[in-house]
Design a protein around this motif. Structure first.
Motif, PDB file in Angstrom:
ATOM      1  N   MET A   7       0.852  -1.171   0.000  1.00 23.54           N
ATOM      2  CA  MET A   7       0.000   0.000   0.000  1.00 23.54           C
ATOM      3  C   MET A   7       0.898   1.234   0.000  1.00 23.54           C
ATOM      4  SD  MET A   7      -2.713   1.402   2.884  1.00 23.54           S
ATOM      5  CE  MET A   7      -3.336  -0.188   3.221  1.00 23.54           C
ATOM      6  N   CYS A  60      -0.378   8.708   0.613  1.00 25.78           N
ATOM      7  CA  CYS A  60       0.012  10.093   0.393  1.00 25.78           C
ATOM      8  C   CYS A  60       0.276  10.731   1.757  1.00 25.78           C
ATOM      9  CB  CYS A  60      -1.087  10.852  -0.351  1.00 25.78           C
ATOM     10  SG  CYS A  60      -0.696  12.591  -0.592  1.00 25.78           S
ATOM     11  N   GLU A 120      -4.854   6.476   1.036  1.00 32.90           N
ATOM     12  CA  GLU A 120      -4.208   5.502   0.165  1.00 32.90           C
ATOM     13  C   GLU A 120      -4.201   5.981  -1.277  1.00 32.90           C
ATOM     14  OE1 GLU A 120      -4.601   0.799  -1.121  1.00 32.90           O
ATOM     15  OE2 GLU A 120      -5.967   1.622   0.371  1.00 32.90           O
ATOM     16  N   MET A 121      -3.056   5.828  -1.917  1.00 32.43           N
ATOM     17  CA  MET A 121      -2.939   6.179  -3.329  1.00 32.43           C
ATOM     18  C   MET A 121      -3.539   5.057  -4.173  1.00 32.43           C
ATOM     19  SD  MET A 121       0.840   7.868  -3.326  1.00 32.43           S
ATOM     20  CE  MET A 121       0.639   9.132  -4.564  1.00 32.43           C
ATOM     21  N   ARG A 122      -3.975   5.394  -5.373  1.00 32.65           N
ATOM     22  CA  ARG A 122      -4.615   4.416  -6.264  1.00 32.65           C
ATOM     23  C   ARG A 122      -3.739   4.129  -7.467  1.00 32.65           C
ATOM     24  NH1 ARG A 122     -10.265   7.326  -5.734  1.00 32.65           N
ATOM     25  NH2 ARG A 122     -10.835   6.479  -3.709  1.00 32.65           N
ATOM     26  N   CYS A 123      -3.680   2.852  -7.847  1.00 27.42           N
ATOM     27  CA  CYS A 123      -2.929   2.459  -9.038  1.00 27.42           C
ATOM     28  C   CYS A 123      -3.727   2.888 -10.268  1.00 27.42           C
ATOM     29  CB  CYS A 123      -2.704   0.952  -9.044  1.00 27.42           C
ATOM     30  SG  CYS A 123      -1.690   0.417 -10.433  1.00 27.42           S
ATOM     31  N   VAL A 124      -3.074   3.657 -11.150  1.00 25.48           N
ATOM     32  CA  VAL A 124      -3.753   4.146 -12.343  1.00 25.48           C
ATOM     33  C   VAL A 124      -3.163   3.585 -13.630  1.00 25.48           C
ATOM     34  CG1 VAL A 124      -4.592   6.262 -11.270  1.00 25.48           C
ATOM     35  CG2 VAL A 124      -2.370   6.262 -12.411  1.00 25.48           C
ATOM     36  N   ASP A 171       4.519   0.163 -11.560  1.00 27.00           N
ATOM     37  CA  ASP A 171       3.169   0.687 -11.736  1.00 27.00           C
ATOM     38  C   ASP A 171       3.118   2.135 -11.253  1.00 27.00           C
ATOM     39  OD1 ASP A 171       2.211  -1.918 -12.503  1.00 27.00           O
ATOM     40  OD2 ASP A 171       2.221  -2.448 -10.386  1.00 27.00           O
ATOM     41  N   TYR A 202       1.065   5.155  -9.366  1.00 31.25           N
ATOM     42  CA  TYR A 202       0.038   5.423  -8.357  1.00 31.25           C
ATOM     43  C   TYR A 202      -0.191   6.922  -8.260  1.00 31.25           C
ATOM     44  CZ  TYR A 202       0.429   0.630  -6.729  1.00 31.25           C
ATOM     45  OH  TYR A 202       0.403  -0.737  -6.656  1.00 31.25           O
ATOM     46  N   CYS A 217      -2.448  10.019  -5.956  1.00 31.32           N
ATOM     47  CA  CYS A 217      -3.314  10.383  -4.833  1.00 31.32           C
ATOM     48  C   CYS A 217      -4.610  10.939  -5.409  1.00 31.32           C
ATOM     49  CB  CYS A 217      -2.645  11.422  -3.943  1.00 31.32           C
ATOM     50  SG  CYS A 217      -3.742  12.030  -2.640  1.00 31.32           S
ATOM     51  N   PRO A 218      -5.765  10.382  -5.040  1.00 32.00           N
ATOM     52  CA  PRO A 218      -7.032  10.860  -5.593  1.00 32.00           C
ATOM     53  C   PRO A 218      -7.419  12.258  -5.105  1.00 32.00           C
ATOM     54  CG  PRO A 218      -7.436   9.163  -3.956  1.00 32.00           C
ATOM     55  CD  PRO A 218      -5.950   9.242  -4.147  1.00 32.00           C
ATOM     56  N   ARG A 254       1.962  11.916  -7.651  1.00 27.72           N
ATOM     57  CA  ARG A 254       2.200  10.690  -8.424  1.00 27.72           C
ATOM     58  C   ARG A 254       3.469   9.989  -7.949  1.00 27.72           C
ATOM     59  NH1 ARG A 254       0.767  11.456 -14.370  1.00 27.72           N
ATOM     60  NH2 ARG A 254       2.939  10.917 -14.661  1.00 27.72           N
TER      61      ARG A 254
END
Length: 72
Positions: free
Chosen positions: A1, A4, A10-14, A31, A33, A35-36, A41
């Motif tokens: 995990m 940020c 939690e940051m998301r894998c994009v 990969d 990631y 932060c939403p 990044r």
């Protein structure tokens, strides 16, 4: 995990299938990631490099630079 540190979420894998290219075929697969909340990044890579001078093993390659180096 990945978290940020600014937003404390939690940051998301994009994007999967990226590679960090340090030159002469020295590549780390990883990969991307994001932060939403704030958009920070981060690229998380494997611990082991592969030899990929022809750029055959990833979708996109990020050409790396050293501290203070200017990339054109």
């Amino acid at each position: 995990m990945l978290i940020c540190t600014n937003c404390r979420i939690e940051m998301r894998c994009v994007q999967n299938g990226l590679a960090a290219d340090f030159g002469r075929g020295h590549v780390y697969l990883g990969d991307l990631y994001v932060c939403p909340e704030c958009g920070a990044r981060v690229m998380k890579t494997n611990d082991r490099a592969i030899h990929d001078p022809a750029h055959l093993y990833a979708t996109d390659y990020l050409l790396m630079k050293t501290v203070g180096e200017v990339v054109y």
